[in-house]
Design a protein around this motif. Structure first.
Motif, PDB file in Angstrom:
ATOM      1  N   THR A   1       0.128   4.299   0.561  1.00 21.55           N
ATOM      2  CA  THR A   1      -0.392   5.387   1.393  1.00 21.55           C
ATOM      3  C   THR A   1       0.624   5.813   2.446  1.00 21.55           C
ATOM      4  O   THR A   1       1.291   4.973   3.057  1.00 21.55           O
TER       5      THR A   1
ATOM      6  N   HIS B   1       8.507   2.405   1.946  1.00 20.35           N
ATOM      7  CA  HIS B   1       7.743   1.328   1.300  1.00 20.35           C
ATOM      8  C   HIS B   1       8.650   0.415   0.492  1.00 20.35           C
ATOM      9  O   HIS B   1       8.239  -0.671   0.107  1.00 20.35           O
TER      10      HIS B   1
ATOM     11  N   CYS C   1       1.507   3.295   6.037  1.00 25.22           N
ATOM     12  CA  CYS C   1       0.132   3.195   5.524  1.00 25.22           C
ATOM     13  C   CYS C   1      -0.888   3.246   6.658  1.00 25.22           C
ATOM     14  O   CYS C   1      -2.089   3.353   6.411  1.00 25.22           O
TER      15      CYS C   1
ATOM     16  N   ASP D   1       0.857  -1.183   0.000  1.00 25.67           N
ATOM     17  CA  ASP D   1       0.000   0.000   0.000  1.00 25.67           C
ATOM     18  C   ASP D   1       0.900   1.241   0.000  1.00 25.67           C
ATOM     19  O   ASP D   1       1.701   1.426   0.918  1.00 25.67           O
TER      20      ASP D   1
ATOM     21  N   CYS E   1      -2.901  -2.776   3.242  1.00 27.95           N
ATOM     22  CA  CYS E   1      -2.048  -2.315   4.332  1.00 27.95           C
ATOM     23  C   CYS E   1      -2.013  -3.342   5.459  1.00 27.95           C
ATOM     24  O   CYS E   1      -0.942  -3.603   6.034  1.00 27.95           O
TER      25      CYS E   1
END
Length: 274
Positions: free
Chosen positions: A220, A272, A263, A218, A234
Motif C-alpha cells: 500500500t 518497499h 503503507c 504491505d 503494515c
C-alpha cells in the motif's frame, strides 16, 4: 469533564452466550499460554513509563499510569488525555496480557506503543477529539525505533525467551549492522517483536486477511497519512523497519524519520524494496 481517549485495542465483539468467552475475555486465573504473568504485567508498564519521565518533562506532557488492572478480563490498552487537568495517562487491562501467544516482548512493545501516543510527536491525529495524540502508525514507529530498544538496553536480562528469527530477517540485521554489535543486537531483539506482536494480537480477530508473513511487505502507498491502524502486515513492517534503524535514544533522528513507510505515512521517501 472532557476526556479524549485513544485505544490500542477495543473490545467490540458480542457477548452472546453461544460464543467462546475467550474470544473477548480471559479471566485472571486462566492460563492460555501467555508468557506474561501478573508480576510482568505491572513491571513492564511501570518500567517503560519510568524510562520516559525525563522525555515527558522535556515535552511538557505530564504522564502517569491510571489503570493497571490485572483482574479485568477484557482485551484493551489505551492512552488518555484529560483536557481539564492537561494530563495524560496510560491504561491496561489484564485480559490483553493473558491472550494466547502474548510474549513479554510483545507486551513491552504494547506499553511502548501507548507511551508513543503521548510522546511520539507528529504526525498527530487529524480528528479534533484526538489531536493531542500521535497516530497509530507513529506510535508503532516510536515504539520500534526508540522505546522498545531503550527498554531492552535498561533491562538486558528481562527477556528470557530465546530469539528465534526467520533466517531472512536475521540476515537483514546482520547485513545492516555487520560492524556494529550494539545495534545488531537491538535489531535482533526488535525483529523478534515483529514476529511476536502480530501473532499475539491475532487472537482478537478471526479475519484470515489479517494474517502476516515476516518475509512479505504491505504494498500500500497511502495518499494521506493514516490516523487509524494500518493493516497488520503494515504494522509488522513498521516494526521491521524500526529494527533496522540505528538507536538514537529518545530523539529519533531526522534521517530515521525520513524512513517511515508509505503503507501508513504519506510522502515517505522509502521504497518497499528497501
Amino acid at each position: 469533564m472532557k476526556i479524549l481517549l485513544t485505544l490500542l485495542l477495543t473490545l467490540t465483539t458480542s457477548f452472546a452466550n453461544k460464543r467462546n468467552p475467550h474470544e473477548y475475555q480471559i479471566l485472571a486465573h486462566e492460563d492460555l499460554g501467555s508468557e506474561v504473568k501478573e508480576q510482568d504485567f505491572y513491571f513492564v508498564v511501570v518500567e517503560a513509563l519510568r524510562l520516559y519521565q525525563n522525555e515527558a518533562v522535556k515535552q511538557k506532557r505530564g504522564i502517569s499510569v491510571k489503570t493497571l488492572d490485572w483482574q479485568t478480563p477484557y482485551f484493551s490498552a489505551w492512552a488518555l488525555y484529560d483536557e481539564d487537568t492537561d494530563h495524560y495517562n496510560i491504561n491496561f487491562w489484564g485480559g490483553f496480557a493473558r491472550m494466547p501467544n502474548m510474549t513479554k516482548r510483545a507486551y513491552a512493545f504494547t506499553a511502548c506503543h501507548e507511551i508513543g501516543h503521548i510522546l511520539g510527536k507528529s504526525p498527530r491525529m487529524k480528528n479534533k477529539h484526538f489531536s493531542q495524540m500521535s497516530t497509530e502508525g507513529q506510535s508503532d514507529f516510536f515504539a520500534a525505533a526508540s522505546c522498545y530498544k531503550k527498554f531492552v538496553i535498561n533491562n538486558p536480562n528481562y527477556f528470557d525467551s530465546p530469539i528465534e528469527l526467520d533466517p531472512f530477517v536475521a540476515s537483514l540485521c546482520l547485513d545492516k549492522f555487520s560492524n556494529d554489535n550494539f545495534n545488531q543486537e537491538l535489531c535482533f531483539e526488535t525483529m523478534q517483536v515483529a514476529q511476536d506482536f502480530p501473532k499475539a494480537i491475532a487472537h482478537m480477530s478471526s479475519d484470515t486477511s489479517k494474517q502476516t508473513e515476516i518475509t512479505n511487505s504491505d504494498p500500500t502507498i497511502v495518499d494521506k497519512t493514516l490516523d487509524s491502524y494500518p493493516t497488520l502486515q503494515c504494522r509488522m513492517d513498521i516494526i521491521k523497519n524500526g529494527a533496522l534503524l540505528e538507536y538514537n535514544g529518545d530523539d529519533i533522528s531526522i534521517k530515521n524519520l525520513e524512513k517511515r513507510l508509505p503503507c501508513w505515512f504519506a510522502n515517505s521517501t522509502i521504497s518497499h524494496s528497501h
